[in-house]
Enzyme design. Structure first.
Site, PDB file in Angstrom:
ATOM      1  N   SER A 145       2.122 -10.400  33.552  1.00  0.00           N
ATOM      2  CA  SER A 145       0.845  -9.712  33.692  1.00  0.00           C
ATOM      3  C   SER A 145       0.520  -9.618  35.180  1.00  0.00           C
ATOM      4  O   SER A 145       0.432 -10.635  35.867  1.00  0.00           O
ATOM      5  CB  SER A 145      -0.246 -10.504  32.953  1.00  0.00           C
ATOM      6  OG  SER A 145      -1.514  -9.906  33.133  1.00  0.00           O
ATOM      7  N   ASP A 198      -4.014  -3.461  30.421  1.00  0.00           N
ATOM      8  CA  ASP A 198      -5.078  -4.298  29.859  1.00  0.00           C
ATOM      9  C   ASP A 198      -6.350  -4.075  30.671  1.00  0.00           C
ATOM     10  O   ASP A 198      -6.373  -4.310  31.882  1.00  0.00           O
ATOM     11  CB  ASP A 198      -4.660  -5.775  29.928  1.00  0.00           C
ATOM     12  CG  ASP A 198      -5.666  -6.716  29.256  1.00  0.00           C
ATOM     13  OD1 ASP A 198      -6.708  -6.234  28.751  1.00  0.00           O
ATOM     14  OD2 ASP A 198      -5.404  -7.934  29.257  1.00  0.00           O
ATOM     15  N   GLY A 300      -1.618 -14.646  27.243  1.00  0.00           N
ATOM     16  CA  GLY A 300      -1.549 -15.750  28.201  1.00  0.00           C
ATOM     17  C   GLY A 300      -2.888 -16.004  28.854  1.00  0.00           C
ATOM     18  O   GLY A 300      -3.717 -15.098  28.987  1.00  0.00           O
TER      19      GLY A 300
HETATM   20  C1  NPQ Z   1      -5.763 -11.303  29.232  1.00  0.00           C
HETATM   21  N1  NPQ Z   1      -4.674 -12.935  30.776  1.00  0.00           N
HETATM   22  O1  NPQ Z   1      -4.785 -11.035  28.578  1.00  0.00           O
HETATM   23  C2  NPQ Z   1      -5.813 -12.487  30.166  1.00  0.00           C
HETATM   24  C3  NPQ Z   1      -7.124 -12.816  30.653  1.00  0.00           C
HETATM   25  C4  NPQ Z   1      -7.354 -13.727  31.795  1.00  0.00           C
HETATM   26  C5  NPQ Z   1      -2.491 -13.204  31.734  1.00  0.00           C
HETATM   27  O2  NPQ Z   1      -3.580 -11.167  31.629  1.00  0.00           O
HETATM   28  C6  NPQ Z   1      -8.366 -17.498  34.905  1.00  0.00           C
HETATM   29  C7  NPQ Z   1      -8.078 -18.034  33.679  1.00  0.00           C
HETATM   30  C8  NPQ Z   1      -8.310 -16.153  35.060  1.00  0.00           C
HETATM   31  C9  NPQ Z   1      -7.745 -17.258  32.590  1.00  0.00           C
HETATM   32  C10 NPQ Z   1      -7.910 -13.972  34.096  1.00  0.00           C
HETATM   33  C11 NPQ Z   1      -3.640 -12.330  31.372  1.00  0.00           C
HETATM   34  C12 NPQ Z   1      -7.972 -15.340  33.975  1.00  0.00           C
HETATM   35  C13 NPQ Z   1      -7.704 -15.891  32.737  1.00  0.00           C
HETATM   36  C14 NPQ Z   1      -7.600 -13.210  33.008  1.00  0.00           C
HETATM   37  C15 NPQ Z   1      -7.387 -15.065  31.660  1.00  0.00           C
HETATM   38  O3  NPQ Z   1      -6.751 -10.616  29.097  1.00  0.00           O
HETATM   39 MG    MG Z   2      -6.064  -9.252  27.546  1.00  0.00          MG
END
Ligand code: NPQ
Ligand code: MG
Length: 380
Positions: A145, A198, A300
């Protein structure tokens, strides 16, 4: 096998990220989370609570999770005899909301029970039983990501680095003003790379024309473009798009997954253990989607190796047919900082190997935990 939960510890930790991570809701250069240690019969199971410091991705925060775990969830299981994760899920049923807090403790119990039975978490989750013709997956497909960057050139450099490292699927974070041009530039440079986007709820239905423009780029999916609790507008949007919509934030439980599928709000679901309240609920959503012919993938939350190991185990279930946001450990934290070892390393085929050792298959390193720790609580 009966296990009496003798002691539960909470560790709030903070780790530096190798590279700041920016989404439509903000930029982070460290990750704070809670690790849950569940002690019984001489064994310790570990779970990760993925709540952040602030209520940005979800309403839960480190502080609300600390409160709900310490004052309600831990007392519900302390001193209790547990034979399966279902016993814990039943005791948590009184608690409304707070899925990340519940998942932190519930996934620790899964690790504990897998260790007690001498099987890997993947095996206890039932990948093998669920998929008799293929047997247990020993590798899971993963992607990376990529956050929003200050400039398009910096974004292209980041993508180039990950492609060079061997990632076979890239997810781009988008928001209004950082969408069509960015996706076009990535598509022009990598015409055949599997790409998805996303938005983390940065758009409304009025933006449908912009989102429709994304149809031309052969994306795997568009994740959570609209309101974080919505399914109705997503159903209206999906009807106007060729690209599959994938829901993340809006799916809080197996019930939400069924409601979304019943109204065709999405064609793919992102499963996160924390967001849905634990591995039991995650597997129920997996099974429901399998019945309905809807592919799922593992989301994640910038986990440590503890949460990453749980994600890898879950992604062995057969309907995890799209690559997960489960990158190698080196994508997240500097060498030697992650509180658990060994690290997950990217294989040549853009996969991570599934540990075969009992439980999660990673060990918490006491010195690293001590170095990262901000707060500690022990209950017995
Ligand atoms: C998602 N994650 O799918 C998230 C959201 C996300 C890997 O894209 C700190 C802790 C910052 C958790 C930013 C990915 C974050 C977080 C984004 C989770 O939407
Ligand atoms: Mg997401």
């Amino acid at each position: 096998m009966k296990m009496k939960i003798e002691r539960v510890e909470l560790h709030q930790i903070e780790l530096p990220l190798v590279h700041p991570f920016e989404t439509s809701f903000g930029r982070e250069s460290t990750r704070t989370c809670i690790l849950v240690a569940v002690h019984a019969g001489g064994l310790t199971g570990w779970g990760e609570c993925t709540a952040e410091v602030g209520p940005w991705y979800s309403y839960e925060t480190v502080e609300t999770a600390w409160h709900v775990l310490g004052d309600f969830l831990i007392p519900f299981v302390l001193g209790q005899e547990i034979t399966s994760p279902a016993d814990v899920v039943a005791r948590f049923r009184r608690v409304r909301g707070h899925p990340m807090a519940r998942a932190g403790l519930e996934s620790g119990v899964w690790d504990l029970l897998a260790q007690a039975q001498g099987v890997s978490l993947a095996e206890l989750l039932g990948g093998q039983k669920a998929c008799p013709e293929h047997g247990q997956r020993d590798r899971v497909k993963v992607g990376v990501s990529v956050g929003i960057e200050p400039t398009l050139n910096e974004l292209l450099d980041q993508v180039a680095q990950y492609v060079d490292e061997g990632y076979g699927r890239v997810k781009l974070k988008i928001k209004p003003g950082w969408d069509v041009d960015v996706v076009r530039a990535v598509r022009e440079r990598w015409p055949d790379l599997p790409v998805q986007v996303d938005a983390n709820s940065a758009y409304t239905l009025d933006d449908a024309p912009v989102l429709r423009e994304l149809d031309q780029f052969n994306l795997l999916l568009i994740e959570q473009p609209l309101h974080h609790d919505d399914i109705v507008d997503h159903a209206k949007l999906q009807a106007q798009l060729r690209t599959p919509l994938c829901l993340d934030e809006s799916i809080h439980s197996p019930e939400h997954a069924r409601w979304a599928l019943d109204i065709a709000a999405c064609r793919v679901i992102n499963i996160k253990v924390g967001r849905v309240g634990g591995l039991t609920a995650a597997r129920q959503i997996h099974d429901l989607c399998a019945e309905r012919g809807v592919p799922v993938w593992c989301g994640g939350m910038l986990e440590t190796n503890v949460g990453r190991a749980a994600n890898v185990a879950m992604a062995t279930l057969p309907n995890f047919s799209l690559p997960g946001d489960i990158s190698a450990s080196a994508r997240y934290y500097p060498e030697g900082k992650d509180i658990a070892a060994p690290n997950f390393v990217l294989n040549d085929d853009s996969t991570l190997s599934v540990p075969a050792a009992p439980g999660l298959g990673v060990r918490v390193v006491p010195e690293r935990l001590a170095a990262a720790r901000l707060r500690h609580l022990a209950r017995e």
